[in-house]
Design a protein around this motif. Structure first.
Motif, PDB file in Angstrom:
ATOM      1  N   ARG A  57       0.803  -1.227   0.000  1.00 30.61           N
ATOM      2  CA  ARG A  57       0.000   0.000   0.000  1.00 30.61           C
ATOM      3  C   ARG A  57       0.841   1.284   0.000  1.00 30.61           C
ATOM      4  NH1 ARG A  57      -4.534  -0.561   4.510  1.00 30.61           N
ATOM      5  NH2 ARG A  57      -2.698  -0.848   5.810  1.00 30.61           N
TER       6      ARG A  57
ATOM      7  N   SER B  45       1.760   4.264  -2.105  1.00 34.69           N
ATOM      8  CA  SER B  45       1.105   4.879  -3.254  1.00 34.69           C
ATOM      9  C   SER B  45       2.117   5.299  -4.318  1.00 34.69           C
ATOM     10  CB  SER B  45       0.297   6.096  -2.806  1.00 34.69           C
ATOM     11  OG  SER B  45       1.164   7.136  -2.383  1.00 34.69           O
TER      12      SER B  45
ATOM     13  N   HIS C 249      -2.342   8.534   3.954  1.00 37.80           N
ATOM     14  CA  HIS C 249      -2.842   7.746   2.823  1.00 37.80           C
ATOM     15  C   HIS C 249      -3.555   6.483   3.321  1.00 37.80           C
ATOM     16  CE1 HIS C 249      -2.899   5.354  -0.840  1.00 37.80           C
ATOM     17  NE2 HIS C 249      -2.077   4.459  -0.295  1.00 37.80           N
ATOM     18  N   LEU C 250      -2.941   5.793   4.271  1.00 37.41           N
ATOM     19  CA  LEU C 250      -3.546   4.557   4.803  1.00 37.41           C
ATOM     20  C   LEU C 250      -4.851   4.841   5.550  1.00 37.41           C
ATOM     21  CD1 LEU C 250      -0.383   2.658   6.155  1.00 37.41           C
ATOM     22  CD2 LEU C 250      -1.546   2.369   3.950  1.00 37.41           C
ATOM     23  N   THR C 251      -4.876   5.912   6.346  1.00 33.18           N
ATOM     24  CA  THR C 251      -6.106   6.235   7.082  1.00 33.18           C
ATOM     25  C   THR C 251      -7.194   6.720   6.128  1.00 33.18           C
ATOM     26  OG1 THR C 251      -5.239   8.450   7.592  1.00 33.18           O
ATOM     27  CG2 THR C 251      -4.967   6.743   9.279  1.00 33.18           C
TER      28      THR C 251
ATOM     29  N   LEU D 116      -7.636   5.482   3.102  1.00 36.80           N
ATOM     30  CA  LEU D 116      -8.195   4.222   2.605  1.00 36.80           C
ATOM     31  C   LEU D 116      -9.142   3.608   3.632  1.00 36.80           C
ATOM     32  CD1 LEU D 116      -4.991   2.545   1.057  1.00 36.80           C
ATOM     33  CD2 LEU D 116      -6.845   3.686  -0.179  1.00 36.80           C
TER      34      LEU D 116
ATOM     35  N   ARG E  36     -12.478   5.518   3.746  1.00 30.77           N
ATOM     36  CA  ARG E  36     -13.334   5.191   2.596  1.00 30.77           C
ATOM     37  C   ARG E  36     -13.906   3.780   2.718  1.00 30.77           C
ATOM     38  NH1 ARG E  36      -9.410   8.425   0.217  1.00 30.77           N
ATOM     39  NH2 ARG E  36      -8.066   6.746  -0.495  1.00 30.77           N
ATOM     40  N   GLY E  37     -13.202   2.920   3.448  1.00 32.04           N
ATOM     41  CA  GLY E  37     -13.693   1.561   3.663  1.00 32.04           C
ATOM     42  C   GLY E  37     -14.558   1.415   4.897  1.00 32.04           C
TER      43      GLY E  37
END
Length: 299
Positions: free
Chosen positions: A26, A28, A153-155, A157, A160-161
């Motif tokens: 993950r 980017s 970036h991970l948070t 994602l 959004r999930g």
């Protein structure tokens, strides 16, 4: 000492290109560009490699992200931060009312972001502020900040999930009739204002669950203490949805509430639940109501 944020991974697929492994981990494309051109580094077993390097099972891959620079307009300050939780990736704070999360034209200094910049500087952290869960200036309670762009970036994602969950408590005008209900109503900017939002057909999807905790009266005026769960994060979502329901937040003058009893919207983020962006560990944080809201309930 190298202060760059660094992650280490172990290759698990024979012959996989480094680029493909980084994608699975993950990292980017934007981050890879920054690593290449802005002072980052990719190594395999201690040797610098490019993204076309084929991996062998067991290879140790180290990703050094470039140092981050704060925005030009973000003044470094050293104010008080109520830290609930901190590790190498995230910072969870308990924000007081009457403090902005990020600077604005009306309030360019003394925001959470200003003070976090000062805190990072004191730590020698080569990073800037990345707000994961933002609160309005007069809303109090829990908020999360990512310490690095990759963590942000991970948070993102995770949000959004639906993997980051927030619950709030509010005090609203009137007795809310139903004990439990869902408000699913799109929210957009009000055409006559640059600040206000409203429920409108062409707005963005928004979902809030409402649960009544108590109904009471102050000087003959009916009020309700409610718990709210956000499934989306639209600007002013709770405030707009409760107005749509016919129950403005007490103290929320922008949306028709009265400041006779409290000098801000009576809204507090009481719960934040998330999976840690690196370890996947389940994290749960809570924050008690501030004194001004508690006084209303004790009235």
């Amino acid at each position: 000492m190298d202060q760059r944020f660094t992650l280490r991974f172990t290759a698990t697929k024979e012959g996989q290109l480094l680029r493909e492994a980084l994608s699975e981990w993950r990292i980017s494309k934007r981050a890879l560009t920054a690593i290449k051109f802005e002072g980052g580094l990719l190594t395999v077993n201690g040797l610098e490699r490019n993204v076309r390097h084929p991996l062998q099972i067991g290879d140790i891959v180290e990703v050094k992200f470039p140092p981050e620079e704060k925005s030009e307009g973000l003044v470094v300050e050293y104010g008080l931060l109520r830290i609930i939780y901190e590790d190498e990736a995230i910072l969870v704070l308990d924000k007081p009312a009457h403090q902005s999360t990020i600077p604005s034209r009306e309030h360019p200094t003394q925001s959470i972001a200003n003070n976090v910049c000062g805190y990072f500087e004191q730590q020698g952290l080569a990073s800037t502020v990345h707000v994961v869960t933002r609160l309005d200036r007069d809303t109090s309670g829990l908020l999360c900040i990512a310490k690095h762009a990759h963590i942000h970036h991970l948070t993102g994602l995770a949000q959004r999930g639906g993997e980051i969950s927030r619950e709030y408590e509010a005090i609203v005008h009137g007795h809310v009739v139903l004990d439990k209900q869902s408000i699913i109503a799109p929210i957009g900017r009000k055409e006559t204002s640059i600040i206000e939002r409203e429920v409108r057909e062409d707005g963005q999807f928004a979902h809030t669950d409402v649960k009544v905790l108590s109904r009471f009266n102050i000087q003959g005026e009916p009020m309700s203490h409610v718990r709210l769960k956000l499934y989306t994060g639209r600007t002013h979502q709770i405030r707009v949805h409760m107005v749509h329901l016919g129950h403005s937040l007490v103290g929320d003058e922008l949306y028709g509430g009265s400041r006779m009893y409290i000098n801000r919207q009576a809204l507090h983020c009481v719960s934040l639940q998330m999976l840690h962006p690196l370890s996947g560990e389940y994290l749960q944080f809570s924050s008690p109501l501030m004194d001004d809201m508690q006084r209303l309930l004790n009235n």
